[in-house]
Design an enzyme around this catalytic site. Structure first.
Site, short mmCIF file in Angstrom:
data_model
loop_
_atom_site.label_atom_id
_atom_site.label_comp_id
_atom_site.label_asym_id
_atom_site.label_seq_id
_atom_site.Cartn_x
_atom_site.Cartn_y
_atom_site.Cartn_z
N ASP A 28 14.80 76.96 29.63
CA ASP A 28 14.39 75.60 29.99
C ASP A 28 14.69 74.68 28.80
O ASP A 28 14.85 75.14 27.67
CB ASP A 28 12.90 75.54 30.32
CG ASP A 28 12.46 74.15 30.78
OD1 ASP A 28 13.19 73.53 31.57
OD2 ASP A 28 11.41 73.67 30.32
N SER A 29 14.75 73.39 29.08
CA SER A 29 14.95 72.42 28.01
C SER A 29 13.78 72.38 27.06
O SER A 29 13.90 71.88 25.94
CB SER A 29 15.19 71.03 28.61
OG SER A 29 14.07 70.64 29.39
N TYR A 60 15.80 66.75 28.48
CA TYR A 60 17.13 66.67 29.07
C TYR A 60 17.23 65.53 30.08
O TYR A 60 18.32 65.05 30.36
CB TYR A 60 17.46 67.98 29.79
CG TYR A 60 17.93 69.12 28.91
CD1 TYR A 60 17.88 69.07 27.52
CD2 TYR A 60 18.42 70.28 29.49
CE1 TYR A 60 18.31 70.12 26.73
CE2 TYR A 60 18.86 71.35 28.72
CZ TYR A 60 18.80 71.27 27.34
OH TYR A 60 19.23 72.33 26.59
N GLY A 61 16.08 65.15 30.65
CA GLY A 61 16.10 64.19 31.75
C GLY A 61 16.92 62.94 31.53
O GLY A 61 17.72 62.56 32.39
N CYS A 91 14.84 74.78 34.85
CA CYS A 91 14.91 73.36 34.49
C CYS A 91 15.70 72.66 35.58
O CYS A 91 16.85 73.01 35.84
CB CYS A 91 15.61 73.22 33.14
SG CYS A 91 15.97 71.52 32.63
N ASN A 92 15.07 71.70 36.23
CA ASN A 92 15.75 70.98 37.31
C ASN A 92 16.97 70.24 36.81
O ASN A 92 18.02 70.24 37.45
CB ASN A 92 14.78 70.02 37.99
CG ASN A 92 13.83 70.70 38.95
OD1 ASN A 92 14.05 70.76 40.15
ND2 ASN A 92 12.75 71.25 38.41
N SER A 93 16.86 69.59 35.64
CA SER A 93 17.99 68.82 35.11
C SER A 93 19.17 69.73 34.82
O SER A 93 20.33 69.41 35.14
CB SER A 93 17.57 68.08 33.83
OG SER A 93 16.53 67.17 34.08
N THR A 203 9.50 71.24 36.26
CA THR A 203 8.58 72.34 36.05
C THR A 203 7.38 71.97 35.18
O THR A 203 6.47 72.78 35.00
CB THR A 203 9.32 73.55 35.44
OG1 THR A 203 10.11 73.13 34.32
CG2 THR A 203 10.21 74.20 36.48
#
Length: 290
Positions: A28-29, A60-61, A91-93, A203
């Site tokens: 994840d970021s 990251y967004g 991580c969605n991004s 998340t």
């Protein structure tokens, strides 16, 4: 730091069968992916975890997709080099930026992400087809959820970026007037749109379930991308006959940032399993802190 084009492939997992006793690699970021790790621990009690959080370059967004892709692939390369048996892009991004790249780069290693599992669950849960997604700007601009819902043409999708939510969570703020005001600003348009199902498309957001549920109301089903991706990890391990059925697990946490800070903040996301964190410098050794 090297550009993505100059980054070679990691040590290839090859065609050899992964070791059942190897850890699951989670990336994840920063801290939010620990909610995925929490769900994996709860659902797969014997599985070991190797986690990398790129906290020095988070969030990251707001970053350009190409930059997110570069950082994410570097961290995933490290997990593969450590011999993990499956990868989770928590991580969605990052999932939006480089999922296809990752699946091609690391095959035949299974790669799980957070977008499609949440999409499948939301479609199944929605009664009206009006579904909302709250996420970072990067995820919203990538149109990743729009693409994921393309196979469900009856769905009316409403996407809302919520940039203030992550700082609230990382500061340990899960209530109060300021958070409630921000929640109304972001969520009231979704309520007005009549959504009956809401994907928590970052998340970090499961830690704000209380305020989100309060503002949206009891009739709106919340879908956690973290919980749904953990279910997908279970499915992938079962399908590939990679599940570890006995033995004591080990949990190792790496961060590109400050290990003491990662432990202090991360414990709010994960719990007592985060006993310590270790330094992973990665590209920061040449590129410097972003």
């Amino acid at each position: 730091m090297q550009s993505v084009s100059s980054l070679g492939s990691p040590s290839s997992p090859g065609s050899a069968r992964p070791d059942r006793d190897a850890p699951i690699g989670i990336f994840d970021s920063g801290f939010g992916g620990l909610t995925v790790a929490r769900s994996v621990i709860d659902q797969l009690a014997h599985e070991s975890i190797l986690y990398v959080g790129d906290t020095a370059r988070a969030p990251y967004g707001p970053k350009p997709i190409a930059e997110v892709r570069e950082y994410a692939l570097e961290c995933l390369d490290h997990l593969v080099d450590q011999g993990v048996k499956a990868l989770v892009i928590a991580c969605n991004s990052a999932s939006a930026a480089m999922l296809r790249d990752a699946r091609e780069r690391y095959k035949p290693l299974p790669v799980v992400e957070v977008i499609l599992p949440a999409t499948r669950r939301a479609v199944a849960a929605s009664r009206t087809g009006r579904i909302g997604v709250i996420c970072t700007h990067a995820t919203a601009e990538s149109m990743a959820y729009d693409d994921a819902f393309a196979a469900a043409p009856h769905v009316s999708l409403h996407t809302q970026a919520c940039p203030q939510f992550v700082p609230f969570v990382e500061a340990g703020i899960t209530g109060g007037d300021e958070l409630l005001a921000a929640a109304h600003e972001y969520l009231d348009p979704l309520t007005s749109a009549g959504v009956d199902t809401l994907i928590l498309g970052c998340t970090h957001y499961p830690l704000l379930t209380g305020v989100i549920s309060y503002v949206m109301g009891d009739n709106v089903t919340l879908v956690s991308s973290a919980e749904e991706s953990a279910k997908d990890v279970y499915r992938v391990l079962a399908e590939h006959d990679l599940m570890r059925e006995t033995g004591e697990p080990t949990y190792t946490f790496l961060t590109t940032g400050n290990p003491a800070e990662f432990k202090a903040i991360g414990a709010r996301f994960l719990g007592p399993e985060l006993a310590a964190a270790q330094q992973f410098a990665g590209g920061l050794t040449t590129g410097g802190r972003e």
